[in-house]
Design an enzyme around this catalytic site. Structure first.
Site, PDB file in Angstrom:
ATOM      1  N   HIS A 210      82.938 -66.575 -28.267  1.00 51.79           N
ATOM      2  CA  HIS A 210      81.866 -66.801 -29.262  1.00 51.79           C
ATOM      3  C   HIS A 210      82.363 -66.493 -30.677  1.00 51.79           C
ATOM      4  O   HIS A 210      81.561 -66.145 -31.552  1.00 51.79           O
ATOM      5  CB  HIS A 210      80.632 -65.942 -28.954  1.00 51.79           C
ATOM      6  N   SER A 340      99.515 -75.925 -52.527  1.00 46.07           N
ATOM      7  CA  SER A 340      98.544 -76.072 -53.608  1.00 46.07           C
ATOM      8  C   SER A 340      99.241 -76.432 -54.905  1.00 46.07           C
ATOM      9  O   SER A 340     100.320 -75.927 -55.200  1.00 46.07           O
ATOM     10  CB  SER A 340      97.759 -74.770 -53.789  1.00 46.07           C
ATOM     11  N   LYS A 346     100.949 -70.661 -52.146  1.00 46.64           N
ATOM     12  CA  LYS A 346     100.060 -70.986 -51.030  1.00 46.64           C
ATOM     13  C   LYS A 346     100.748 -71.964 -50.073  1.00 46.64           C
ATOM     14  O   LYS A 346     101.360 -72.941 -50.508  1.00 46.64           O
ATOM     15  CB  LYS A 346      98.757 -71.601 -51.540  1.00 46.64           C
ATOM     16  N   GLU A 353      96.548 -79.652 -39.270  1.00 47.70           N
ATOM     17  CA  GLU A 353      95.550 -80.526 -39.892  1.00 47.70           C
ATOM     18  C   GLU A 353      95.803 -81.988 -39.545  1.00 47.70           C
ATOM     19  O   GLU A 353      94.869 -82.732 -39.206  1.00 47.70           O
ATOM     20  CB  GLU A 353      95.567 -80.313 -41.406  1.00 47.70           C
TER      21      GLU A 353
END
Length: 485
Positions: A210, A340, A346, A353
Site C-alpha cells: 500500500h 535538467s 540533476k 521513463e
C-alpha cells in the site's frame, strides 16, 4: 510492314512518354495507368497510392510483411512448378522473390503502400505481385510492364488469393520478428533479473505494501518476483506462438482451397518451413484461420501482459532509486546523461521513463488489436493490416526497449546498502516480530507510541516492560525473511 509484340509495346511506351514524361503505361482490368519508369510496381499499386494518401512513409506496410510475402511467393512458385508452371518462369519468379526477401527491392522504394488500404491486404499482395512480375520479366530479358512472359495474376499469384497469402505472410512476419527482436531481449532481461536476485539475496531491506512500510524481505527476494514475472510472460508467449505456426496458405478466398491443385497447400507450407527454418504447419481449419485474427489477438494479449509486468518492474526500480538525498534511494541507478537544463547535477531515471512509455503504447495498441480482432465478419477479417502493424510495432518497441533498459539501466544498478539499512532500522513494522511474544494489541501500542513520540521501537518496548535482551532476540530482520524453523 509487320511488327512483333515487343515492337508494338515499345512504340506504345514511346508514345506514353510523350504524353506523361518519365512514365510507362500499364494496364489492369480497370484500364491504363501511368507508372513511373524507375518503379517496378504496376497499375494496381498506383491506384492504391492515389486513393489512399494516408500517413506517408511512417505508415507504410511493415518491411517484415513485405519480406514474408516474398517468402510466400517463392514457396508458391516452387510449389506451382510441380503442378505445371514453366521452369524458366518459376526460376525467374523465384530469383525476383529472393530480392524481395533480401530487402534489395524494398530499399529501392518499390513497396510504397500504407497500412490504411484494403482490409485483406489485397493492395499490398498485388504490389508484391507486380514488383516480382516486373523484376522476373527483366531477369528473362524482356521489357518491364509488358506482362510478357510473366503476368502478376496468372503466374506470380497462381493458386493464391490475397486472403491466404497476406494472412500467411503476417504470421510469418510476426514469428520471425519475435525470434529476432523480442525473445533475445526477453532472455537478457530474465537472465539479468535472475543474476541480481542471486547476488542480493542477503541484502535485507524493508518491504512496502500500500506504499507503506511492511515487514522485511531481501532485495534478492524482491527481484526474484520480477524474475518470475518475466519467466511466466515468456511461457505465455511460447504458448501463443504455437498457434501462429499454423498457416492458412492454400486456403484461397474462404478456406475451401478453390482454384488450387491438390497438395498445393501442403507443399507450399512445407517449403515455407524450409525457407524460414521455422516449424510452420498447415492450419487445422482454414475457415478459422482466414476468418479470424484470434491467434494475433492472443499473441498481443501476451505482449500486453509482458508490458504490464515490465511497467511494474521499471516503476518499482525508479521509485527505489528516487533521490538521491530526499527519496527512497535504496538503489543507485546508472547516471547516463544530465537531467535538467536549469538544475545543475540533476540526473533522472530516463531508461525507466522510456520503458514505461513503451509499455503504455503497447497497452494502447492492444485496444486497437482487440477491437480489430472482434470485427472478423463472416469469412474475412478486414482489419488485418492494422492488427498486424500494431502487433509488429509492439514487438519492436518491447524488444528494443527492453534491450536498452537492460544495457543502460538494469545491468548497472547497485544497492545503496547504507540507505537500505537506515530505512529498515527506522521502520516501525519490525514490531511485527514482537506480536507473537507480547500480543497484537500491546505491539500496536508500542508502534503508535514510537511514531507519536519520534522514538525508536526499542525505547518504547522497554517503556512497555519488554527486556532489552528479549527485544534484541525477538526483533532480528534476518529471521523475518521466511517461516520459523
Amino acid at each position: 510492314m509487320s511488327f512483333d509484340q515487343k515492337e508494338i509495346f515499345s512504340l506504345m511506351y514511346k508514345l506514353a512518354r510523350l504524353i506523361v514524361p518519365d512514365t510507362r503505361v500499364e494496364y489492369d482490368s480497370m484500364g491504363p495507368m501511368h507508372v513511373p519508369l524507375d518503379r517496378k510496381y504496376g497499375p494496381q499499386t498506383m491506384r492504391s497510392l492515389m486513393k489512399f494518401p494516408i500517413g506517408g512513409v511512417q505508415e507504410r506496410m511493415p518491411r517484415s510483411i513485405i519480406k514474408a510475402l516474398g517468402i510466400v511467393k517463392k514457396a508458391a512458385a516452387e510449389s506451382n512448378k510441380i503442378n505445371g508452371l514453366e521452369e524458366d518462369l518459376c526460376e525467374a519468379i523465384s530469383k525476383a522473390c529472393d530480392e524481395v526477401i533480401s530487402g534489395k527491392l524494398y530499399d529501392e522504394e518499390h513497396f510504397p503502400l500504407v497500412i490504411w488500404q484494403d482490409g485483406s491486404g489485397e493492395h499490398t499482395n498485388m504490389n508484391v505481385n507486380e514488383v516480382i512480375c516486373n523484376r522476373a520479366i527483366e531477369i528473362l530479358g524482356y521489357q518491364m510492364g509488358t506482362k510478357e512472359p510473366v503476368d502478376p495474376n496468372k503466374h506470380v499469384n497462381l493458386s493464391q488469393s490475397s486472403h491466404d497469402t497476406f494472412s500467411t505472410a503476417v504470421r510469418i512476419a510476426v514469428v520471425m520478428k519475435l525470434n529476432e527482436t523480442m525473445y533475445p531481449s526477453l532472455r537478457m532481461f530474465i537472465d539479468l533479473l535472475g543474476k541480481k536476485s542471486t547476488e542480493w539475496m542477503d541484502v535485507i531491506k524493508i518491504g512496502r505494501t500500500h506504499l507503506m512500510d511492511a515487514v522485511p524481505l531481501s532485495l534478492g527476494q524482491e527481484f526474484s518476483g520480477y524474475h518470475q514475472q518475466l519467466l511466466n510472460g515468456r511461457a505465455r508467449l511460447d504458448s501463443a506462438m504455437s498457434r501462429l505456426y499454423q498457416l492458412p496458405m492454400g486456403g484461397s478466398m474462404v478456406g475451401t482451397k478453390v482454384d488450387t491443385k491438390k497438395g498445393f497447400s501442403e507443399q507450399c507450407t512445407k517449403r515455407i518451413a524450409e525457407l524460414t527454418f521455422l516449424p510452420f504447419v498447415e492450419s487445422p481449419n482454414f475457415f478459422e484461420s482466414l476468418s479470424t485474427c484470434d491467434a494475433l489477438v492472443e499473441l498481443h494479449g501476451e505482449l500486453n501482459t509482458i508490458a504490464a509486468s515490465v511497467m511494474k518492474i521499471a516503476n518499482d526500480i525508479r521509485f527505489l532509486g528516487s533521490g538521491p538525498r530526499c527519496g527512497l534511494g535504496e538503489l543507485n541507478l546508472p547516471e547516463n546523461e544530465p537531467g535538467s537544463s536549469i538544475m545543475p547535477g540533476k540526473v533522472n531515471p530516463t531508461q525507466c521513463e522510456a520503458m514505461t512509455m513503451i509499455c503504455a503504447q503497447v497497452m494502447g495498441n492492444h485496444v486497437a488489436v482487440s477491437m480489430g480482432g472482434s470485427c472478423g465478419h463472416f469469412q474475412l477479417n478486414t482489419f488485418t493490416p492494422m492488427i498486424s502493424s500494431n502487433v509488429l510495432r509492439s514487438i519492436t518497441l518491447l524488444g528494443e526497449g527492453m534491450k536498452s533498459f537492460c544495457v543502460n539501466c538494469l545491468e548497472g544498478i547497485e544497492p545503496n546498502k547504507s540507505k537500505i539499512q537506515s530505512i529498515m532500522k527506522a521502520s516501525l513494522m519490525l514490531v511485527t516480530a514482537l506480536s507473537p511474544h507480547i500480543g497484537y494489541e500491546k505491539s500496536a501500542a508500542i508502534a503508535k507510541a514510537a511514531h507519536a513520540n519520534g522514538t525508536t521501537l526499542m525505547e518504547e518496548a522497554l517503556n512497555a516492560g519488554v527486556e532489552r535482551e528479549e527485544f534484541e532476540q525477538w526483533v532480528q530482520p534476518g529471521k523475518m525473511l521466511g517461516p520459523e524453523n
